[in-house]
Write a protein that holds these residues in place. Sequence first.
Motif, short mmCIF file in Angstrom:
data_model
loop_
_atom_site.label_atom_id
_atom_site.label_comp_id
_atom_site.label_asym_id
_atom_site.label_seq_id
_atom_site.Cartn_x
_atom_site.Cartn_y
_atom_site.Cartn_z
N PRO A 125 16.76 2.21 1.22
CA PRO A 125 16.63 2.35 -0.23
C PRO A 125 17.95 2.05 -0.95
CG PRO A 125 16.22 4.44 0.90
CD PRO A 125 16.30 3.40 1.95
N SER A 149 19.64 -2.04 -1.68
CA SER A 149 19.50 -3.01 -2.78
C SER A 149 20.83 -3.31 -3.48
CB SER A 149 18.48 -2.51 -3.80
OG SER A 149 17.18 -2.66 -3.27
N PRO A 150 21.60 -2.27 -3.85
CA PRO A 150 22.89 -2.57 -4.49
C PRO A 150 23.85 -3.29 -3.53
CG PRO A 150 22.24 -0.30 -4.90
CD PRO A 150 21.31 -0.82 -3.87
N GLU A 173 23.12 -6.80 -3.91
CA GLU A 173 23.71 -7.32 -5.16
C GLU A 173 25.14 -7.81 -4.94
OE1 GLU A 173 22.12 -7.78 -8.04
OE2 GLU A 173 20.28 -6.95 -7.19
N TYR A 204 14.20 -4.25 -1.61
CA TYR A 204 14.00 -3.16 -0.66
C TYR A 204 12.54 -3.10 -0.22
CZ TYR A 204 12.94 1.71 0.56
OH TYR A 204 12.47 2.84 1.15
N PRO A 229 10.08 -0.58 1.66
CA PRO A 229 9.93 0.73 2.27
C PRO A 229 9.01 0.65 3.49
CG PRO A 229 8.63 0.60 0.27
CD PRO A 229 9.36 -0.71 0.40
N GLN A 241 3.79 -7.07 1.57
CA GLN A 241 4.93 -6.17 1.40
C GLN A 241 5.66 -6.40 0.07
OE1 GLN A 241 5.71 -3.78 3.60
NE2 GLN A 241 7.48 -3.03 2.51
N PHE A 242 5.69 -7.64 -0.38
CA PHE A 242 6.40 -7.94 -1.63
C PHE A 242 5.45 -8.58 -2.64
CE2 PHE A 242 9.79 -8.32 1.63
CZ PHE A 242 10.62 -7.32 1.16
N ALA A 243 5.10 -7.81 -3.69
CA ALA A 243 4.25 -8.39 -4.73
C ALA A 243 5.04 -9.42 -5.53
CB ALA A 243 3.74 -7.28 -5.65
N THR A 244 6.32 -9.16 -5.74
CA THR A 244 7.22 -10.09 -6.42
C THR A 244 8.56 -10.01 -5.71
OG1 THR A 244 8.13 -8.44 -7.91
CG2 THR A 244 6.14 -9.58 -8.65
N ASP A 245 9.55 -10.80 -6.16
CA ASP A 245 10.90 -10.62 -5.62
C ASP A 245 11.53 -9.41 -6.29
OD1 ASP A 245 11.66 -11.38 -8.12
OD2 ASP A 245 13.02 -12.96 -7.48
N ALA A 246 12.79 -9.13 -5.99
CA ALA A 246 13.41 -7.92 -6.53
C ALA A 246 13.62 -8.01 -8.03
CB ALA A 246 14.74 -7.66 -5.83
N GLY A 280 11.41 -9.25 -10.06
CA GLY A 280 10.11 -9.27 -10.72
C GLY A 280 9.53 -10.67 -10.88
N ASN A 281 10.11 -11.69 -10.21
CA ASN A 281 9.55 -13.03 -10.31
C ASN A 281 8.40 -13.18 -9.33
OD1 ASN A 281 11.63 -14.08 -12.11
ND2 ASN A 281 12.98 -13.91 -10.33
N SER A 282 7.43 -13.95 -9.73
CA SER A 282 6.32 -14.25 -8.83
C SER A 282 6.83 -15.09 -7.67
CB SER A 282 5.25 -15.00 -9.60
OG SER A 282 4.62 -15.94 -8.76
N LYS A 293 18.33 -1.41 -11.15
CA LYS A 293 19.70 -1.17 -10.66
C LYS A 293 20.68 -2.18 -11.23
CE LYS A 293 18.45 -3.92 -6.73
NZ LYS A 293 17.21 -4.36 -7.40
N ALA A 326 14.29 4.32 -5.97
CA ALA A 326 14.15 3.07 -5.23
C ALA A 326 12.75 2.99 -4.62
CB ALA A 326 15.21 2.97 -4.13
N GLU A 354 10.50 -0.09 -6.06
CA GLU A 354 10.36 -1.17 -5.08
C GLU A 354 9.28 -0.86 -4.04
OE1 GLU A 354 13.70 -3.71 -4.27
OE2 GLU A 354 15.05 -2.13 -4.96
N GLN A 408 5.43 -1.84 -6.29
CA GLN A 408 5.16 -3.13 -5.63
C GLN A 408 3.97 -3.07 -4.67
OE1 GLN A 408 7.07 -6.19 -4.86
NE2 GLN A 408 8.55 -6.05 -6.52
N LEU A 409 3.88 -1.96 -3.94
CA LEU A 409 2.87 -1.92 -2.88
C LEU A 409 1.57 -1.27 -3.32
CD1 LEU A 409 5.07 -0.83 0.16
CD2 LEU A 409 4.31 -3.10 -0.44
N LEU A 422 5.75 -5.31 -13.94
CA LEU A 422 5.99 -6.53 -13.16
C LEU A 422 5.32 -7.74 -13.81
CD1 LEU A 422 5.41 -5.58 -9.39
CD2 LEU A 422 7.58 -6.09 -10.50
N GLY A 473 5.96 -10.62 -13.70
CA GLY A 473 5.93 -11.79 -12.81
C GLY A 473 4.83 -11.71 -11.76
N LEU A 474 4.12 -10.57 -11.74
CA LEU A 474 3.07 -10.40 -10.72
C LEU A 474 2.01 -11.49 -10.88
CD1 LEU A 474 2.01 -8.43 -8.50
CD2 LEU A 474 0.73 -7.30 -10.32
N GLU A 475 1.76 -12.19 -9.79
CA GLU A 475 0.81 -13.32 -9.84
C GLU A 475 -0.60 -12.78 -9.59
OE1 GLU A 475 0.67 -17.23 -10.74
OE2 GLU A 475 2.58 -16.31 -10.20
#
Lengths: 286, 245, 346
Positions: free
Chosen positions: A94, A97-98, A101, A125, A127, A143-148, A150-152, B106, C135, C139, C143-144, C159, C161-163
């Motif tokens: 968790p 993420s920083p 960065e 991140y 989980p 696992q990832f709906a978007t990137d960190a 928020g981009n598709s 963050k 976090a 995230e 997301q999930l 989100l 950007g959620l497709e």
Amino acid sequence: MIDVLSNLDRRWVFAAMFVAVGWPILSGVRFKEEPSEGVRRVFRAIEDLPEGSTVLMALDYDPSSQGELQPMASAFTRHAAERGHKIYFMTLWPAGSPMIERSLRIVEQEYPDYVYGEDYVNLGYAPGLEGAIKAVVDDLRGQFATDARGNSLDSMPLTEGLRNIQNMDLLVNVSAGDPGAKQWVQYAATPHDIAMVTGTTGVQAPSLYPYIPEQLDGVLGAIKAAAEYEQVLSVAYPKFAESVKAQEGLRRMGPQLVAHLLMIGLIVVGNVIYFVERSRGPGGRR
Amino acid sequence: MKRTVPLFLAAATGFVLIVASFVPAAGSWGKYAVDWFNILAALAFVLGGGSLLSQHLKKISDQQAGWGYSLVTVVSFLATLVVGLGKFGVAPPTLHPDKVWAGDYKEAGSGFSWIFDYLYTPLAATMFSILACFVASAAFRAFRAKNVEATILLVTAFIVLLGRTYAAIWIGDQADWLASQVVDPAIWHPYVTGLRLDKLTETIMDVFNTAGTRAIMIGIALGIVSTSLKVLLGVDRSYLGSDDR
Amino acid sequence: MNENNRVWWILFLVGGGALLVRAATTEFGKSYARDQTVYVTVEGGTAEVDAVPGLPTAESDAAHPDAARWTRSLAADPGERDDPHVRFSWADTIGLWCAALLTLAIFSFLFGDNPGYRLAEAIFVGVSAGYAMIAGFWEGIVQLLLAKLIPVATKEHFLPGLEPDPRWADDWARYQSGDLGYVAAEWAATTLLSLVPLVFGVMLLMRLSPKGGWISRWPLAFFIGATAGLRLIVHFESDFIRQIQATLLPLIVFKEDNSFDLAQTLANVTIVVGVLSSLVYFFFSKEHEGVFGGVSRLGIWFLMITFGASFGYTVMGRITLFAQRLEFLFDDWLWIIDPLQRRAGL
């Protein structure tokens, strides 16, 4: 003398440690490094990939081990970007993420031609501990709906066709413990035969050696390996020899030397006390 | 109900995952199980936060010794939550400037990153760093060459501690120079370079450590396989606790 | 006043005095920030971003009509402070002092338990639990879980950007065009199977209630079962089968030019002997005596070398973490050293 030492308040030991580590930092003393074969192996794993290869950069650490691992993460990032690889960042921690960065800032500042989404992307991140690895290995989209940010994932060239990480050319992992290097070997590198290198804390490094070379291509263990890696990097790419930012590990080897000598000294003195007291026999303390 | 359902759930989940790794057709079942597992792992942080809160609130309301520190814990916990959920100082994503709540929680310069940089980072990093001093003190007091085994341990530690610093290179160079005064280095060099402390450390790690760790690893693997089987077959029920009839 | 308190006072006075002297003679402990104004115009799905240095002015606003605007404060090095857009930052300076004092507070534990350490520890517990929860929420849960359970609201608020996947792309389009209300769209778009982890999650949280604790065993059992299932397979493959395979090494090795490779031969023999003898040591079903005892003793020696190496590496690691904290105090806070040349020209 022996009696004084054997009854020494441990705070004197702490004070000695402060001096042993603090003095070299203040004086800025530096030493040359002779990179070991193990470190060269890790270097070659990134170096020998053809330009534009895909690299999953899993940075599984947090501030509590940044002293050891930040130099590795930075060096891996610089090396991959220098070679023009496509970098996918993610973390199982968790507070990782920083840490990602920081690597992103290196890419942004030192490689202005690198475009987010085309050359590098931050998945963020994930989980689920080892479950997260299992997920990205089988079905990354779950696992990832978007990137960190928020981009598709479909909107970026780098992730557009990405369904899982099984076809990554290399898995680079920086690991502070569990979940980390061990789980990446177990869930990703071993079953799917993905090439993998890792940089880990000193605590964890020895436990990973049995995986080399079949399941793991190489390990950077603790700050010494980070310093050696920086050294190899600055020989291969002289611009890093000029950059103070690219030498965090090399700088930290000064305090390391003095503190190691102190440790050895302490153990020797401890044993001298032990043998003297033993030779005096039971209850022989005068 | 209280015991049977959990036993069944554990067994079913485990076996689904095992089958899924061998039978591709069962793969999607396995995927669901893994997805839910990961969501539960994220929810566990909420559980952790909740139990921390209830514990410390109880301490405060009972005015137990040191309840002031509990108050500090509760306040810093809630402050972190509010700042993180509120995304204070976070810019919206560039593609959607109207979505004020959609920015990166963050983001550098935001309230949450202030907490991370100036509270969490120094505390976490320093907490672990003071172990250096405790290790030193413990080694001074307890690391004794009492018998053969302890001596092997100690000598290995010395070699590694020296071998992983500049000291090894310096000692090696001095030894080389001394020896070359007596014999032509070309004759003996290939045979003794392996004895330099830095090379010796590599050998210890690549050969001896690999052997020892591998044996431990094999042992642990067998242990985990058998405990996992015990859990799945319902032989080991300790995870259900014992407060139940 | 007892001895301990006397030392505390001396430490405080010497430390405070040194800080005062340093403050009187030179600068330290200041943080700077660079302001930036971001103007964004979105057209046809692409954003045009113009980052103007400094705070917004009438001119910069006029130059970007119809643009969304926000300001950013980026970290700047003290060495850059002559730059007109770099300013002294109160927030970061206070932060830096908090970080330094908390670092010292944790260090103070080395001298003995004290209120300063306990305070720092209390903050650490609260902040790290809060951090993990945030976090995990943004995230993990968003997301999930929420992206599947309430995709419309998630895309609308958290989100963008959620497709939309094929299952709810239609519902989303109808919601966008006003054809479908918020709740109706959400109901149509939700993936009901996502209710399972939600229900599990709620059951898990029942652990916090004094009575419903037993309900939390269901999700816990799921969690344990999944862990067991996952671990069984990978440990068997990666840590058992593959390790045995890796130990099946040639005991006499020749180089490519057919000459005898002494070093590799020795290494291979040592690894095989080491693994086997250490395994013998772990075999407790038979009395360790005679030849068996001898081999097991050899195994102990291998393990001792392993532990010695681990000890060395652990010490190395701990010292690095310690060095990093002292670097922070000397560099970022006290400005005694400047390895990154962040204060060059000051």
